[in-house]
Scaffold this active site. Structure first.
Site, PDB file in Angstrom:
ATOM      1  N   GLY A   1      -6.372  34.939 128.341  1.00  0.00           N
ATOM      2  CA  GLY A   1      -5.670  36.209 128.300  1.00  0.00           C
ATOM      3  C   GLY A   1      -4.207  35.867 128.117  1.00  0.00           C
ATOM      4  O   GLY A   1      -3.897  34.809 127.578  1.00  0.00           O
ATOM      5  N   GLU A   2      -3.320  36.728 128.592  1.00  0.00           N
ATOM      6  CA  GLU A   2      -1.904  36.388 128.527  1.00  0.00           C
ATOM      7  C   GLU A   2      -1.447  35.903 129.892  1.00  0.00           C
ATOM      8  O   GLU A   2      -1.511  36.644 130.877  1.00  0.00           O
ATOM      9  CB  GLU A   2      -1.077  37.597 128.073  1.00  0.00           C
ATOM     10  CG  GLU A   2      -1.094  37.803 126.569  1.00  0.00           C
ATOM     11  CD  GLU A   2      -0.671  36.548 125.793  1.00  0.00           C
ATOM     12  OE1 GLU A   2       0.360  35.936 126.142  1.00  0.00           O
ATOM     13  OE2 GLU A   2      -1.372  36.184 124.840  1.00  0.00           O
ATOM     14  N   SER A   3      -0.954  34.669 129.954  1.00  0.00           N
ATOM     15  CA  SER A   3      -0.612  34.087 131.252  1.00  0.00           C
ATOM     16  C   SER A   3       0.561  34.822 131.898  1.00  0.00           C
ATOM     17  O   SER A   3       0.632  34.930 133.124  1.00  0.00           O
ATOM     18  CB  SER A   3      -0.304  32.599 131.111  1.00  0.00           C
ATOM     19  OG  SER A   3       0.791  32.392 130.252  1.00  0.00           O
TER      20      SER A   3
ATOM     21  N   CYS B   1      -7.466  28.268 128.839  1.00  0.00           N
ATOM     22  CA  CYS B   1      -6.292  28.751 128.102  1.00  0.00           C
ATOM     23  C   CYS B   1      -5.239  29.281 129.084  1.00  0.00           C
ATOM     24  O   CYS B   1      -4.591  28.485 129.754  1.00  0.00           O
ATOM     25  CB  CYS B   1      -6.714  29.798 127.084  1.00  0.00           C
ATOM     26  SG  CYS B   1      -5.429  30.152 125.864  1.00  0.00           S
TER      27      CYS B   1
ATOM     28  N   ARG C   1       2.914  26.033 126.382  1.00  0.00           N
ATOM     29  CA  ARG C   1       2.317  27.322 125.967  1.00  0.00           C
ATOM     30  C   ARG C   1       2.365  27.480 124.455  1.00  0.00           C
ATOM     31  O   ARG C   1       3.328  27.074 123.811  1.00  0.00           O
ATOM     32  CB  ARG C   1       3.116  28.471 126.582  1.00  0.00           C
ATOM     33  CG  ARG C   1       2.510  29.051 127.812  1.00  0.00           C
ATOM     34  CD  ARG C   1       3.250  30.299 128.223  1.00  0.00           C
ATOM     35  NE  ARG C   1       2.634  31.504 127.681  1.00  0.00           N
ATOM     36  CZ  ARG C   1       3.298  32.636 127.477  1.00  0.00           C
ATOM     37  NH1 ARG C   1       4.575  32.723 127.715  1.00  0.00           N
ATOM     38  NH2 ARG C   1       2.674  33.686 127.009  1.00  0.00           N
TER      39      ARG C   1
ATOM     40  N   ILE D   1      -7.181  29.725 120.681  1.00  0.00           N
ATOM     41  CA  ILE D   1      -6.465  30.939 120.303  1.00  0.00           C
ATOM     42  C   ILE D   1      -5.053  30.912 120.885  1.00  0.00           C
ATOM     43  O   ILE D   1      -4.894  30.966 122.099  1.00  0.00           O
ATOM     44  CB  ILE D   1      -7.247  32.184 120.763  1.00  0.00           C
ATOM     45  CG1 ILE D   1      -8.562  32.211 119.987  1.00  0.00           C
ATOM     46  CG2 ILE D   1      -6.444  33.458 120.514  1.00  0.00           C
ATOM     47  CD1 ILE D   1      -9.512  33.255 120.415  1.00  0.00           C
ATOM     48  N   ARG D   2      -4.065  30.801 119.997  1.00  0.00           N
ATOM     49  CA  ARG D   2      -2.664  30.670 120.462  1.00  0.00           C
ATOM     50  C   ARG D   2      -2.650  29.710 121.653  1.00  0.00           C
ATOM     51  O   ARG D   2      -2.061  29.979 122.700  1.00  0.00           O
ATOM     52  CB  ARG D   2      -2.098  32.047 120.857  1.00  0.00           C
ATOM     53  CG  ARG D   2      -1.808  32.954 119.668  1.00  0.00           C
ATOM     54  CD  ARG D   2      -1.391  34.364 120.096  1.00  0.00           C
ATOM     55  NE  ARG D   2      -0.412  34.373 121.164  1.00  0.00           N
ATOM     56  CZ  ARG D   2       0.915  34.471 120.991  1.00  0.00           C
ATOM     57  NH1 ARG D   2       1.410  34.606 119.794  1.00  0.00           N
ATOM     58  NH2 ARG D   2       1.722  34.465 122.019  1.00  0.00           N
TER      59      ARG D   2
ATOM     60  N   HIS E   1     -11.622  28.058 124.549  1.00  0.00           N
ATOM     61  CA  HIS E   1     -12.356  29.147 125.197  1.00  0.00           C
ATOM     62  C   HIS E   1     -13.860  28.917 125.163  1.00  0.00           C
ATOM     63  O   HIS E   1     -14.544  29.472 124.303  1.00  0.00           O
ATOM     64  CB  HIS E   1     -12.036  30.466 124.494  1.00  0.00           C
ATOM     65  CG  HIS E   1     -10.622  30.888 124.642  1.00  0.00           C
ATOM     66  ND1 HIS E   1     -10.142  31.482 125.787  1.00  0.00           N
ATOM     67  CD2 HIS E   1      -9.569  30.790 123.808  1.00  0.00           C
ATOM     68  CE1 HIS E   1      -8.855  31.736 125.644  1.00  0.00           C
ATOM     69  NE2 HIS E   1      -8.476  31.326 124.457  1.00  0.00           N
TER      70      HIS E   1
ATOM     71  N   GLU F   1     -15.887  30.284 126.896  1.00  0.00           N
ATOM     72  CA  GLU F   1     -16.524  31.579 127.171  1.00  0.00           C
ATOM     73  C   GLU F   1     -16.768  32.386 125.895  1.00  0.00           C
ATOM     74  O   GLU F   1     -17.483  33.381 125.925  1.00  0.00           O
ATOM     75  CB  GLU F   1     -15.693  32.380 128.180  1.00  0.00           C
ATOM     76  CG  GLU F   1     -14.380  32.966 127.667  1.00  0.00           C
ATOM     77  CD  GLU F   1     -13.188  32.002 127.708  1.00  0.00           C
ATOM     78  OE1 GLU F   1     -13.403  30.768 127.755  1.00  0.00           O
ATOM     79  OE2 GLU F   1     -12.046  32.486 127.675  1.00  0.00           O
TER      80      GLU F   1
END
Lengths: 219, 299
Positions: free
Chosen positions: A59-61, A91, A120, A148-149, A196, A198
């Site tokens: 997600g977004e940390s 991530c 990051r 992903i990013r 990821h 998942e």
């Protein structure tokens, strides 16, 4: 299908709490249930009752760091992690479990549960996001890893075991890009990945973590 | 230990494109027009920002042709924050989309909020490495956009109004038809595909899974934490807030409150707590008074 299997999972199976403040929590819950464990979503400290181990999803940390603070989960999780509870971070989850973050926000808080420095968005923005076959220690066949990013591990302490690493893309124009970077690491009861697991139907990395949880419960 | 070969990195795959949408779930994506607003959004816990020159409320007020934003403005916002930066292209305007991809934006919104460039065709989104989000008012529209390569669907709502009624209509239409399709038999699925003017394969996939093949987010008219809670309970997986934050009296606290509500939408006591003392929400508009309905754009 996942729900039926989870209903069948017996109470003797470990209970994994998936931190569900933001991001791909549902995929982790499904993956753990496919792998035979029980899994619940965690949003407030009371949700940690009875949980044997936690997973911190992608997600977004920055967002998760914010919500961990406002929900009171940061301190509750810190206490449990200090007590040796196993944790799996993917991530953004890897960033949160690290000792320090490069290119993050100055107020971003981490648990410091594994002795790594994480950069990051190290592989670049979304157009540079990729999937690749990843040779992984402990797995016979490579793992299809989705980045992903994604962050990478820039420094791993002596206590850290690197289970997989990858070469950044050849067309990367950034100066000083290392030839190879760790993307799956383990230290004690903590497992972290840049990618990821998942997002694929392959549950082998979740299984590695469940084996770690099993070992910590029998100790 | 073997190292992966950098040459074998596959970019722009469906899994990678849909994956970023998955990572944004449970979050709030905020419209911003300056780097300062982008920082406020990031501070408040936004999962991404949408960089644009005017928020929909101003586009609606000013009239004229609304286009892609100035690249310098998008780059300014990219430099200001660490979270993903999205930007809008006009419907069918693949030239603008190519420019946005060259700018390294993280997601392109092929948006009805801008003036459409093509009255028959949307962008062929499979041709791009960068992923796209598209608006939809019903399931047929959503599936047509997915068949063109969209990796995230959002309700259109009625942007720039601060009025949630259209977003609710669109979400209920999409999720209601999905529920009906899961009850349909194999023969009925052919008729569903015909009625929805959508590919049969996607209809069959929905019958099997009971959900869209890509994440479903909500946009258009969200102005309060309770609005976010409402649409999340109606099946949205994340929310876009356009004019609702920076057209309100006190944007920072409101942004933060909407972020909390999107996470804790199942717990009314949290939504109540964060809703206190936020000042005035953006002034809203009734549907009957609108000269232009943006949601009618798109085919």
């Amino acid at each position: 299908m996942a729900a039926r299997k989870s209903a069948a999972a017996s109470d003797s199976q470990p209970l994994i709490g998936v931190v569900a403040l933001q991001g791909a929590a549902a995929e982790h819950v499904a993956a753990f249930r496919r792998a035979g464990a029980r899994a619940v979503e965690v949003r407030v400290p009371a949700d940690l009752d009875g949980v044997d181990a936690v997973a911190l999803p992608g997600g977004e940390s920055t967002t998760m760091s914010h919500l961990l603070r406002t929900s009171g989960l940061f301190d509750a999780l810190s206490d449990r992690l200090a007590g040796g509870m196993p944790a799996f971070g993917t991530c953004a989850g890897m960033i949160l479990l690290a000792t320090d973050v490069l290119d993050g926000r100055p107020d971003q808080r981490c648990f410091g549960a594994i002795d790594i420095s994480v950069r990051r968005n190290a592989f670049g923005r979304q157009v540079a996001s990729f999937e690749a076959e990843l040779a992984t220690d402990g797995l016979d066949e490579p793992f299809r890893a989705v980045f992903i990013r994604a962050p990478w591990v820039e420094r791993a302490g002596d206590s850290v075991e690197v289970l997989a690493e990858i070469r950044p893309a050849l067309n990367s124009s950034t100066d000083g890009v290392p030839s190879s970077v760790p993307v799956l690491c383990r230290a004690g009861p903590i497992l972290v990945s840049s990618f990821h697991p998942e997002l694929t139907a392959d549950d082998r990395i979740h299984q590695i973590f469940l084996d770690m949880v099993g070992a910590s419960l029998t100790r | 230990m073997n190292s992966g070969d950098g040459a074998s990195h596959l970019v722009g795959t469906v899994r990678v494109k849909r994956g970023l949408a998955d990572m944004l779930r449970g979050g709030v994506i905020m419209d911003v027009v300056t780097p300062e607003q982008a920082k406020i959004a990031e501070d408040a816990g936004a999962v991404a920002v949408m960089a644009l020159e005017r928020v929909p409320a101003d586009i609606r007020r000013d009239g004229g042709v609304a286009r892609m934003s100035d690249p310098a403005m998008i780059e300014g916002i990219q430099a200001a924050v660490t979270i993903p930066v999205m930007a809008k292209a006009r419907i069918g305007h693949f030239g603008e989309a190519q420019v946005l991809e060259a700018l390294d934006v993280d997601y392109i919104d092929e948006s009805e909020v801008l003036t459409p460039a093509d009255e028959a065709h949307h962008i062929d989104k499979w041709a791009f490495t960068v992923p796209f989000v598209c608006g939809a008012t019903n399931l047929g529209e959503a599936l047509r956009r997915i068949s063109e390569g969209a990796c995230m669907i959002r309700s259109k709502g009625e942007a720039g109004t601060g009025n949630i009624v259209e977003a609710v209509r669109h979400l209920r239409s999409i999720t209601g038809d999905i529920r009906k399709i899961t009850q349909a038999d194999a023969a009925e699925l052919f008729d569903w595909a015909k009625q929805l003017q959508s590919p049969l394969g996607l209809v069959q996939e929905i019958a099997e899974t009971g959900r869209l093949p890509v994440p479903l987010f909500c946009a258009g008219g969200i102005a309060t934490p309770a609005d976010a809670s409402l649409v999340m309970q109606l099946g949205a997986e994340a929310v876009f807030v356009g004019s609702g934050i920076f057209k309100s009296e006190d944007p920072g606290p409101r942004a933060e409150a909407i972020v909390e509500a999107a996470t804790h939408y199942r717990d009314p006591s949290v939504v109540a707590k964060v809703s206190r003392g936020l000042g005035s929400a953006m002034p809203g508009l009734e549907m009957e008074g609108l000269e232009t309905k943006l949601a009618d754009r798109g085919w």
